[in-house]
Design a protein around this motif. Structure first.
Motif, PDB file in Angstrom:
ATOM      1  N   SER A 127       0.835  -1.205   0.000  1.00 59.64           N
ATOM      2  CA  SER A 127       0.000   0.000   0.000  1.00 59.64           C
ATOM      3  C   SER A 127       0.869   1.254   0.000  1.00 59.64           C
ATOM      4  O   SER A 127       0.566   2.223  -0.699  1.00 59.64           O
ATOM      5  CB  SER A 127      -0.920   0.011   1.215  1.00 59.64           C
ATOM      6  N   THR A 128       1.931   1.228   0.777  1.00 59.85           N
ATOM      7  CA  THR A 128       2.847   2.371   0.815  1.00 59.85           C
ATOM      8  C   THR A 128       3.527   2.568  -0.534  1.00 59.85           C
ATOM      9  O   THR A 128       3.634   3.703  -1.028  1.00 59.85           O
ATOM     10  CB  THR A 128       3.897   2.165   1.922  1.00 59.85           C
ATOM     11  N   LEU A 129       3.992   1.475  -1.138  1.00 54.75           N
ATOM     12  CA  LEU A 129       4.624   1.585  -2.455  1.00 54.75           C
ATOM     13  C   LEU A 129       3.642   2.095  -3.507  1.00 54.75           C
ATOM     14  O   LEU A 129       4.018   2.924  -4.353  1.00 54.75           O
ATOM     15  CB  LEU A 129       5.191   0.231  -2.875  1.00 54.75           C
ATOM     16  N   ALA A 130       2.405   1.638  -3.458  1.00 53.66           N
ATOM     17  CA  ALA A 130       1.399   2.116  -4.410  1.00 53.66           C
ATOM     18  C   ALA A 130       1.120   3.604  -4.186  1.00 53.66           C
ATOM     19  O   ALA A 130       0.981   4.360  -5.155  1.00 53.66           O
ATOM     20  CB  ALA A 130       0.113   1.304  -4.274  1.00 53.66           C
ATOM     21  N   ALA A 131       1.051   4.022  -2.929  1.00 53.04           N
ATOM     22  CA  ALA A 131       0.809   5.435  -2.637  1.00 53.04           C
ATOM     23  C   ALA A 131       1.960   6.306  -3.151  1.00 53.04           C
ATOM     24  O   ALA A 131       1.732   7.375  -3.740  1.00 53.04           O
ATOM     25  CB  ALA A 131       0.624   5.641  -1.134  1.00 53.04           C
ATOM     26  N   ILE A 132       3.188   5.849  -2.950  1.00 46.26           N
ATOM     27  CA  ILE A 132       4.354   6.602  -3.442  1.00 46.26           C
ATOM     28  C   ILE A 132       4.345   6.663  -4.964  1.00 46.26           C
ATOM     29  O   ILE A 132       4.572   7.728  -5.559  1.00 46.26           O
ATOM     30  CB  ILE A 132       5.662   5.970  -2.916  1.00 46.26           C
ATOM     31  N   PHE A 133       4.051   5.543  -5.618  1.00 47.76           N
ATOM     32  CA  PHE A 133       3.996   5.510  -7.075  1.00 47.76           C
ATOM     33  C   PHE A 133       2.956   6.483  -7.606  1.00 47.76           C
ATOM     34  O   PHE A 133       3.236   7.291  -8.499  1.00 47.76           O
ATOM     35  CB  PHE A 133       3.688   4.087  -7.545  1.00 47.76           C
ATOM     36  N   PHE A 134       1.747   6.428  -7.055  1.00 46.16           N
ATOM     37  CA  PHE A 134       0.691   7.304  -7.555  1.00 46.16           C
ATOM     38  C   PHE A 134       0.940   8.769  -7.194  1.00 46.16           C
ATOM     39  O   PHE A 134       0.503   9.664  -7.921  1.00 46.16           O
ATOM     40  CB  PHE A 134      -0.681   6.837  -7.073  1.00 46.16           C
ATOM     41  N   PHE A 135       1.650   9.023  -6.103  1.00 46.23           N
ATOM     42  CA  PHE A 135       2.041  10.396  -5.792  1.00 46.23           C
ATOM     43  C   PHE A 135       2.924  10.954  -6.906  1.00 46.23           C
ATOM     44  O   PHE A 135       2.703  12.070  -7.389  1.00 46.23           O
ATOM     45  CB  PHE A 135       2.782  10.454  -4.449  1.00 46.23           C
ATOM     46  N   PHE A 136       3.910  10.163  -7.330  1.00 48.33           N
ATOM     47  CA  PHE A 136       4.813  10.645  -8.379  1.00 48.33           C
ATOM     48  C   PHE A 136       4.125  10.724  -9.740  1.00 48.33           C
ATOM     49  O   PHE A 136       4.406  11.635 -10.523  1.00 48.33           O
ATOM     50  CB  PHE A 136       6.079   9.783  -8.439  1.00 48.33           C
ATOM     51  N   VAL A 137       3.220   9.806 -10.025  1.00 45.05           N
ATOM     52  CA  VAL A 137       2.468   9.887 -11.276  1.00 45.05           C
ATOM     53  C   VAL A 137       1.604  11.153 -11.273  1.00 45.05           C
ATOM     54  O   VAL A 137       1.564  11.890 -12.266  1.00 45.05           O
ATOM     55  CB  VAL A 137       1.610   8.616 -11.476  1.00 45.05           C
ATOM     56  N   ASP A 138       0.938  11.413 -10.163  1.00 47.63           N
ATOM     57  CA  ASP A 138       0.112  12.611 -10.052  1.00 47.63           C
ATOM     58  C   ASP A 138       0.966  13.873 -10.184  1.00 47.63           C
ATOM     59  O   ASP A 138       0.582  14.824 -10.862  1.00 47.63           O
ATOM     60  CB  ASP A 138      -0.627  12.603  -8.714  1.00 47.63           C
ATOM     61  N   TRP A 139       2.129  13.854  -9.529  1.00 49.01           N
ATOM     62  CA  TRP A 139       3.032  15.008  -9.589  1.00 49.01           C
ATOM     63  C   TRP A 139       3.496  15.250 -11.021  1.00 49.01           C
ATOM     64  O   TRP A 139       3.530  16.397 -11.491  1.00 49.01           O
ATOM     65  CB  TRP A 139       4.221  14.763  -8.663  1.00 49.01           C
ATOM     66  N   ALA A 140       3.832  14.171 -11.739  1.00 44.30           N
ATOM     67  CA  ALA A 140       4.301  14.313 -13.121  1.00 44.30           C
ATOM     68  C   ALA A 140       3.187  14.837 -14.022  1.00 44.30           C
ATOM     69  O   ALA A 140       3.417  15.733 -14.853  1.00 44.30           O
ATOM     70  CB  ALA A 140       4.817  12.966 -13.635  1.00 44.30           C
ATOM     71  N   ILE A 141       1.987  14.328 -13.870  1.00 43.97           N
ATOM     72  CA  ILE A 141       0.866  14.802 -14.692  1.00 43.97           C
ATOM     73  C   ILE A 141       0.570  16.265 -14.379  1.00 43.97           C
ATOM     74  O   ILE A 141       0.352  17.085 -15.277  1.00 43.97           O
ATOM     75  CB  ILE A 141      -0.371  13.918 -14.475  1.00 43.97           C
ATOM     76  N   ARG A 142       0.570  16.613 -13.080  1.00 37.25           N
ATOM     77  CA  ARG A 142       0.286  18.005 -12.693  1.00 37.25           C
ATOM     78  C   ARG A 142       1.357  18.942 -13.244  1.00 37.25           C
ATOM     79  O   ARG A 142       1.052  20.020 -13.759  1.00 37.25           O
ATOM     80  CB  ARG A 142       0.228  18.108 -11.167  1.00 37.25           C
ATOM     81  N   THR A 143       2.627  18.548 -13.149  1.00 39.36           N
ATOM     82  CA  THR A 143       3.710  19.380 -13.665  1.00 39.36           C
ATOM     83  C   THR A 143       3.597  19.538 -15.179  1.00 39.36           C
ATOM     84  O   THR A 143       3.772  20.639 -15.717  1.00 39.36           O
ATOM     85  CB  THR A 143       5.069  18.753 -13.297  1.00 39.36           C
ATOM     86  N   GLY A 144       3.295  18.437 -15.861  1.00 41.44           N
ATOM     87  CA  GLY A 144       3.138  18.510 -17.308  1.00 41.44           C
ATOM     88  C   GLY A 144       1.976  19.396 -17.712  1.00 41.44           C
ATOM     89  O   GLY A 144       2.089  20.204 -18.642  1.00 41.44           O
ATOM     90  N   ASP A 182       0.615  21.834 -15.901  1.00 38.20           N
ATOM     91  CA  ASP A 182       0.954  23.227 -15.569  1.00 38.20           C
ATOM     92  C   ASP A 182       1.869  23.832 -16.629  1.00 38.20           C
ATOM     93  O   ASP A 182       1.684  24.972 -17.054  1.00 38.20           O
ATOM     94  CB  ASP A 182       1.632  23.305 -14.195  1.00 38.20           C
ATOM     95  N   GLY A 183       2.849  23.049 -17.063  1.00 33.32           N
ATOM     96  CA  GLY A 183       3.746  23.527 -18.105  1.00 33.32           C
ATOM     97  C   GLY A 183       3.029  23.762 -19.421  1.00 33.32           C
ATOM     98  O   GLY A 183       3.237  24.770 -20.092  1.00 33.32           O
ATOM     99  N   PHE A 184       2.159  22.832 -19.790  1.00 35.80           N
ATOM    100  CA  PHE A 184       1.405  22.975 -21.023  1.00 35.80           C
ATOM    101  C   PHE A 184       0.461  24.164 -20.969  1.00 35.80           C
ATOM    102  O   PHE A 184       0.361  24.931 -21.929  1.00 35.80           O
ATOM    103  CB  PHE A 184       0.606  21.687 -21.299  1.00 35.80           C
ATOM    104  N   LEU A 185      -0.242  24.331 -19.836  1.00 32.03           N
ATOM    105  CA  LEU A 185      -1.204  25.438 -19.723  1.00 32.03           C
ATOM    106  C   LEU A 185      -0.488  26.787 -19.662  1.00 32.03           C
ATOM    107  O   LEU A 185      -1.003  27.782 -20.187  1.00 32.03           O
ATOM    108  CB  LEU A 185      -2.095  25.238 -18.515  1.00 32.03           C
ATOM    109  N   SER A 186       0.679  26.855 -19.020  1.00 33.77           N
ATOM    110  CA  SER A 186       1.416  28.122 -18.995  1.00 33.77           C
ATOM    111  C   SER A 186       1.972  28.426 -20.383  1.00 33.77           C
ATOM    112  O   SER A 186       2.071  29.587 -20.778  1.00 33.77           O
ATOM    113  CB  SER A 186       2.512  28.087 -17.943  1.00 33.77           C
ATOM    114  N   PHE A 187       2.351  27.400 -21.143  1.00 35.54           N
ATOM    115  CA  PHE A 187       2.845  27.598 -22.499  1.00 35.54           C
ATOM    116  C   PHE A 187       1.707  28.017 -23.434  1.00 35.54           C
ATOM    117  O   PHE A 187       1.901  28.854 -24.313  1.00 35.54           O
ATOM    118  CB  PHE A 187       3.488  26.302 -22.996  1.00 35.54           C
ATOM    119  N   ALA A 188       0.518  27.440 -23.217  1.00 37.98           N
ATOM    120  CA  ALA A 188      -0.608  27.712 -24.115  1.00 37.98           C
ATOM    121  C   ALA A 188      -1.234  29.074 -23.868  1.00 37.98           C
ATOM    122  O   ALA A 188      -1.832  29.643 -24.766  1.00 37.98           O
ATOM    123  CB  ALA A 188      -1.674  26.621 -23.939  1.00 37.98           C
ATOM    124  N   SER A 189      -1.095  29.621 -22.674  1.00 32.01           N
ATOM    125  CA  SER A 189      -1.750  30.908 -22.395  1.00 32.01           C
ATOM    126  C   SER A 189      -0.841  32.084 -22.503  1.00 32.01           C
ATOM    127  O   SER A 189       0.001  32.330 -23.173  1.00 32.01           O
ATOM    128  CB  SER A 189      -2.317  30.927 -21.006  1.00 32.01           C
TER     129      SER A 189
END
Length: 65
Positions: free
Chosen positions: A39-56, A58-65
């Motif tokens: 459960s801890t490993l899954a939580a860490i994995f999904f934290f990083f996946v969420d972080w990567a999607i959010r960063t991507g 944010d970068g795309f939306l700042s580039f597009a606007s």
């Protein structure tokens, strides 16, 4: 299906419960620890996946606007 009286029902239940193979204390502890670790490993994995999607995004939306 015929109805059984309560006494026969309780006897049948006790007979079925006696057939159950209950896990040992060691097995319960090991599987519980494994659940917490996975459960801890899954939580860490999904934290990083969420972080990567959010960063991507944010970068795309700042580039597009």
């Amino acid at each position: 299906m015929t109805r059984t009286n309560p006494f026969q029902f309780i006897q049948q239940v006790r007979a079925e419960v006696s057939k159950v193979v209950w896990p040992s204390r060691r097995e319960v502890v090991l599987t519980t620890v494994m659940v917490f670790i996975l459960s801890t490993l899954a939580a860490i994995f999904f934290f990083f996946v969420d972080w990567a999607i959010r960063t991507g995004l944010d970068g795309f939306l700042s580039f597009a606007s």
